[in-house]
Design an enzyme around this catalytic site. Structure first.
Site, PDB file in Angstrom:
ATOM      1  N   GLY A 132       0.822  -1.205   0.000  1.00 17.62           N
ATOM      2  CA  GLY A 132       0.000   0.000   0.000  1.00 17.62           C
ATOM      3  C   GLY A 132       0.853   1.249   0.000  1.00 17.62           C
ATOM      4  N   SER A 134       2.937   3.921   1.246  1.00 18.21           N
ATOM      5  CA  SER A 134       3.612   4.082   2.543  1.00 18.21           C
ATOM      6  C   SER A 134       5.081   4.407   2.359  1.00 18.21           C
ATOM      7  CB  SER A 134       3.473   2.797   3.369  1.00 18.21           C
ATOM      8  OG  SER A 134       3.833   1.672   2.582  1.00 18.21           O
ATOM      9  N   LYS A 187       3.588  -0.503  -9.968  1.00 13.35           N
ATOM     10  CA  LYS A 187       3.514   0.948  -9.726  1.00 13.35           C
ATOM     11  C   LYS A 187       4.901   1.583  -9.788  1.00 13.35           C
ATOM     12  CE  LYS A 187       5.070   0.706  -5.262  1.00 13.35           C
ATOM     13  NZ  LYS A 187       5.954   1.573  -4.458  1.00 13.35           N
ATOM     14  N   ASP A 240      -1.163   3.166  -3.927  1.00 14.61           N
ATOM     15  CA  ASP A 240       0.296   3.092  -3.986  1.00 14.61           C
ATOM     16  C   ASP A 240       0.820   3.765  -5.245  1.00 14.61           C
ATOM     17  OD1 ASP A 240       2.745   2.406  -2.972  1.00 14.61           O
ATOM     18  OD2 ASP A 240       2.518   0.249  -3.215  1.00 14.61           O
ATOM     19  N   SER A 250       9.825   9.325  -3.408  1.00 19.03           N
ATOM     20  CA  SER A 250       9.773   8.145  -4.270  1.00 19.03           C
ATOM     21  C   SER A 250      11.092   7.956  -5.014  1.00 19.03           C
ATOM     22  CB  SER A 250       8.628   8.274  -5.280  1.00 19.03           C
ATOM     23  OG  SER A 250       8.726   7.288  -6.288  1.00 19.03           O
TER      24      SER A 250
END
Length: 329
Positions: A132, A134, A187, A240, A250
């Site tokens: 998820g 995070s 993702k 996500d 990221s």
């Protein structure tokens, strides 16, 4: 509950810090030098600087010591090291329930993490996956977040989700292991593309389009592999994806931005200094898409830049020049 976290990278450390408020936690790293630093500083200066390790967290470098009292094992190592780590666990204890905190496809086999577990263990084992939106830094700081815990064993998923759920970190259960793992893996590939778009100053409209069309190809591949379509509209899918494509923390988005700036991949990976799973996941995703004849233009663009030496501008132009089609195709 006695919980052992295997892997003292950023995410493993953040989970250990979070869980230590309510559970007895052991944090394991195979690197004895890293362990000595953690013990001396009570800070993971390499991977999660600025976040104190509570004194209640026990540190271990011997796997047998780390597993001795464990009731649950969180495996938070890079996918590249997952199989060998599981083999070492299985040699010591075949019955400990596992929750996997890694995202990606195994290189060479294209297997998802829970499929690697099935390969390694001779008997059926209780296994789940935690995924998820995070960022490790925010979880370690105690900022609110929400995750999905998926397992083929519904009762296990609900029980472990309840054990680790708090008002700060909400944990929802799921039975769709494949869907949750595919969303978590792909993702990272789309985030590289989003970073390229941002690095080229394409703007917010382009980023939104990339995220949306990226979700479409994640869903296509995920459903083909056995995932449930609705899973990709949840935390481990669109949740996500949004975070990884837009957040400044990221690493995969950073890879894309540096590619757009003209940096070469070896230089990028050296500067970032952390595992960026999207760089490796894209190879397996590209090959699966080819074999299954699934249209994955964003994945194709990222793959061509990283592994076919296609210039960034050419790869993006090839993607933008595609023939229009129905949105739901």
């Amino acid at each position: 509950m006695n919980i052992t976290v295997l892997g003292a990278g950023a995410w493993g450390t953040a989970l250990a810090i979070y869980l230590s408020a309510r559970h007895h936690v052991t944090l394991w790293t195979r690197n004895t030098g890293h362990l000595a630093e953690l013990a001396a500083l009570r800070v993971n200066q390499r991977y999660l600087p600025g976040q104190h390790l509570p004194d209640s967290i026990h540190l271990a470098s011997a796997l047998s010591d780390a597993l001795e009292q464990a009731e649950l094992v969180l495996v938070v190592v890079p996918v590249a090291g997952l199989r060998v780590t599981l083999q070492r666990i299985a040699a010591l204890n075949q019955s400990l329930p596992l929750v996997l905190g890694c995202k990606g496809f195994e290189a060479g086999t294209a297997k998802l993490p829970c499929q690697v577990v099935e390969d390694v263990y001779s008997a059926e084992i209780t296994c789940g996956v935690l995924s998820g939106p995070s960022f490790a830094q925010e979880v370690a700081m105690g900022l609110p977040a929400a995750l999905t815990l998926a397992s083929d064993d519904d009762a296990f998923a609900r029980r472990i989700a309840s054990e680790i759920h708090t008002s700060i970190l909400r944990v929802y259960s799921s039975s769709d292991v494949v869907g949750v793992e595919v969303g978590g893996a792909l993702k990272n590939v789309i985030a590289i593309a989003a970073g390229i778009s941002d690095g080229l100053a394409f703007g917010n409209n382009a980023r939104a389009a990339l995220i949306t069309r990226g979700l479409a190809e994640i869903t296509r591949l995920g459903v083909a592999l056995g995932g449930h379509r609705k899973t990709f509209t949840g935390l481990s899918g669109i949740g996500d994806l949004i975070l990884t494509c837009t957040g400044d923390l990221s690493r995969n988005r950073q890879v894309g931005m540096m590619l757009a700036a003209g940096c070469q991949l070896p230089e990028i990976l050296l500067e970032i200094g952390h595992v960026t799973e999207g760089v490796y996941t894209v190879r397996e995703a590209h090959e699966m898409g080819r074999q299954l004849q699934i249209d994955m233009p964003v994945t194709q663009a990222v793959y061509s830049i990283l592994y076919e030496q296609i210039p960034v501008e050419s790869a993006i132009r090839n993607m933008l020049d595609r023939e229009p089609g129905a949105e739901t195709d």
